[in-house]
Design a protein around this motif. Structure first.
Motif, PDB file in Angstrom:
ATOM      1  N   THR A  50       0.832  -1.200   0.000  1.00 29.97           N
ATOM      2  CA  THR A  50       0.000   0.000   0.000  1.00 29.97           C
ATOM      3  C   THR A  50       0.869   1.254   0.000  1.00 29.97           C
ATOM      4  N   CYS A  53       2.239   1.658  -3.454  1.00 28.33           N
ATOM      5  CA  CYS A  53       1.190   2.097  -4.378  1.00 28.33           C
ATOM      6  C   CYS A  53       0.976   3.609  -4.281  1.00 28.33           C
ATOM      7  N   THR A  54       0.832   4.107  -3.077  1.00 29.11           N
ATOM      8  CA  THR A  54       0.532   5.530  -2.914  1.00 29.11           C
ATOM      9  C   THR A  54       1.766   6.405  -3.155  1.00 29.11           C
ATOM     10  N   ASP A  57       2.086   6.852  -6.831  1.00 29.84           N
ATOM     11  CA  ASP A  57       1.140   7.867  -7.306  1.00 29.84           C
ATOM     12  C   ASP A  57       1.630   9.277  -7.029  1.00 29.84           C
ATOM     13  N   SER A 114      -4.074  10.515  -4.732  1.00 30.81           N
ATOM     14  CA  SER A 114      -3.700   9.110  -4.576  1.00 30.81           C
ATOM     15  C   SER A 114      -4.694   8.390  -3.678  1.00 30.81           C
ATOM     16  N   CYS A 119      -4.928   5.167  -5.758  1.00 29.40           N
ATOM     17  CA  CYS A 119      -4.293   4.042  -5.057  1.00 29.40           C
ATOM     18  C   CYS A 119      -5.342   3.005  -4.644  1.00 29.40           C
TER      19      CYS A 119
END
Length: 141
Positions: A50, A53-54, A57, A114, A119
């Motif tokens: 996680t 992912c963010t 972004d 995001s 995300c």
């Protein structure tokens, strides 16, 4: 998207995961659960995925906005439920964004976009966890 997770055998609780893109990741359990503490726990992998992912972004959004970004760290702190299933109940994302002349409103916008739009991982975890974020900007020459 596809991946395969294989148990490494009867001597513990380690697993080898192979991603659809061909990468390998090892996971292990805590000693009190039969593991040997030789690799990240599966729920740690969820949390770090996680964060990746963010952070991805945020960097991409700032680059597309032509910001002079030089670095980005995302430190995640999470609480989990005390009883099964031990889902995440609170997660704070703290971003340390390094660059030259970065505008706080641009960084805030990238983080918000995001978390609210791009995300998938943090949006999914937001179904069980209270998601918060904070950031700081480190100016470089």
């Amino acid at each position: 998207m596809e991946c395969k997770v294989s148990w490494n055998g009867p001597s513990g609780m380690s697993f080898l995961a192979q991603t659809g893109s061909g990468h390998l990741v090892t996971m292990d359990g805590a000693p009190d659960g039969g593991g040997h503490n030789l690799a990240p726990r599966p729920m740690e992998m969820v949390l770090l995925g996680t964060g990746g992912c963010t952070a991805y972004d945020v960097v991409l959004i700032l680059k597309k906005g032509r910001a002079d970004i030089r670095g980005c760290e995302c430190v995640l702190k999470a609480d989990r439920a005390d009883t099964e299933p031990k889902v995440f109940t609170k997660i704070n994302f703290h971003f340390v964004v390094t660059g030259k002349g970065l505008k706080p409103e641009a960084v805030e916008r990238a983080i918000t976009l995001s978390h609210d739009k791009y995300c998938s991982a943090s949006i999914m975890l937001g179904k069980t966890a209270e998601i918060t974020h904070s950031f700081e900007i480190v100016e470089v020459d």
